[in-house]
Design an enzyme around this catalytic site. Structure first.
Site, PDB file in Angstrom:
ATOM      1  NE  ARG A 159      50.076 -89.520  34.117  1.00  0.00           N
ATOM      2  CZ  ARG A 159      50.523 -90.084  32.996  1.00  0.00           C
ATOM      3  NH1 ARG A 159      51.654 -90.792  33.008  1.00  0.00           N
ATOM      4  NH2 ARG A 159      49.882 -89.938  31.859  1.00  0.00           N
ATOM      5  CE1 TYR A 188      41.721 -84.315  36.186  1.00  0.00           C
ATOM      6  CE2 TYR A 188      42.019 -81.976  35.716  1.00  0.00           C
ATOM      7  CZ  TYR A 188      41.706 -83.260  35.295  1.00  0.00           C
ATOM      8  OH  TYR A 188      41.380 -83.483  33.984  1.00  0.00           O
ATOM      9  CG  ASP A 235      46.401 -91.028  33.853  1.00  0.00           C
ATOM     10  OD1 ASP A 235      46.270 -91.004  32.624  1.00  0.00           O
ATOM     11  OD2 ASP A 235      47.226 -90.325  34.477  1.00  0.00           O
TER      12      ASP A 235
END
Length: 303
Positions: free
Chosen positions: A181, A75, A47
């Site tokens: 997300r 992540y 992103d």
């Protein structure tokens, strides 16, 4: 007659530590310009507001992109608790709030349901295609969509830190197609407090690590010089998860022409995917069958 693409026939991987505020495509274009390369692509979109490792493939290395896309990735991200947004990150509009704040033990317990083979619904603002159109384009027009859940393998999801009552920092190792997300959104729902991603960093992707990546400032400084070329990793780094087979001189010629070629096999079995090399140079990727590699991708590297 097709226009000949300008640039060098250069192949390999350049690892970038992507800054926030840029799209992955913009980073690829910067690297292509800096390396004066004919062809470039990346292995896994980040992103725009995310940071971390973005592995850029140049030339023939673009043929190995699927193997990095399929590899595990890690992540580290911070979730803001108490608010959901329409984008599931801090860039969006707040659509739900809650005064509830779960304790550390409650958060750790909730993480277990997101580990293993799970089904995940992508964010409304995502690149998923709906009837040929990207979901984020429809979302920008105010349309709410029923996006189908997709399978995701999550190897681990652990709590690293609790900076304050409103935030929690997590680390996730997962396979391809995962949306961090969505994890933040679904975790907030599970805890009854809502949540969204505040910060996101990809720390490694397959064999590539963010801490070993170049910044865009470094790339600018070394652009179109041998200094930047020195950071180029070989094409075969992208094949790290596949076994390597050595091929005979005759096998190398046949594989180079797209035909099955003889290889020296050791611990591979019939039907295994592998890659073949000759005199230290990658020749092809394919399926091993009875002493030969049947190629699916052939590398045409300049001498």
């Amino acid at each position: 007659m097709a226009r000949k693409r300008k640039g060098r026939d250069i192949s390999g991987w350049l690892v970038v530590d992507k800054p926030a505020g840029l799209t992955s495509t913009a980073v690829v274009n910067k690297v292509r310009w800096a390396m004066d390369a004919k062809k470039a692509g990346h292995a896994g979109t980040l992103d725009p507001e995310a940071t971390g490792v973005l592995a850029v493939a140049l030339g023939e290395a673009t043929k190995t992109v699927p193997y990095i896309t399929d590899a595990l990735k890690a992540y580290v991200f911070t979730v803001t608790l108490g608010a959901a947004t329409n984008t599931d990150d801090a860039e969006g509009e707040v659509i739900k709030t809650s005064d509830a704040r779960p304790g550390d033990a409650e958060i750790k317990e909730a993480l277990h349901q997101f580990v293993g083979d799970i089904m995940q619904v992508p964010p409304q603002f995502s690149a998923v295609k709906i009837d040929g159109e990207r979901a984020y384009k429809r979302a920008r027009d105010g349309e709410e969509m029923e996006l189908a859940a997709r399978p995701l393998f999550v190897e681990s999801l652990v709590m690293l830190d609790r900076p304050d009552v409103d935030h929690v920092t997590l680390e996730m190792v997962c396979g391809k197609g995962g949306y961090v997300r969505s994890i933040a959104r679904d975790l907030g729902e599970a805890l009854g407090c809502f949540g969204h991603v505040r910060e996101l960093r990809r720390v490694w992707s397959g064999p590539f690590e963010a801490e070993k990546g170049l910044s865009l400032e470094q790339i600018d400084e070394m652009a179109k010089t041998p200094d930047l070329d020195a950071y180029l990793l070989p094409l075969e780094v992208g094949l790290d998860d596949l076994p390597e087979l050595r091929c005979t001189p005759e096998g190398a010629v046949r594989l180079g022409n797209g035909n099955p070629g003889m290889v020296f096999a050791s611990d591979v079995e019939y039907g295994d995917e592998a890659w073949a090399s000759f005199e230290g140079r990658p020749v092809a990727v394919g399926i091993y069958k009875s002493g030969e590699l049947h190629p699916s991708r052939v590398f045409n590297l300049p001498d």
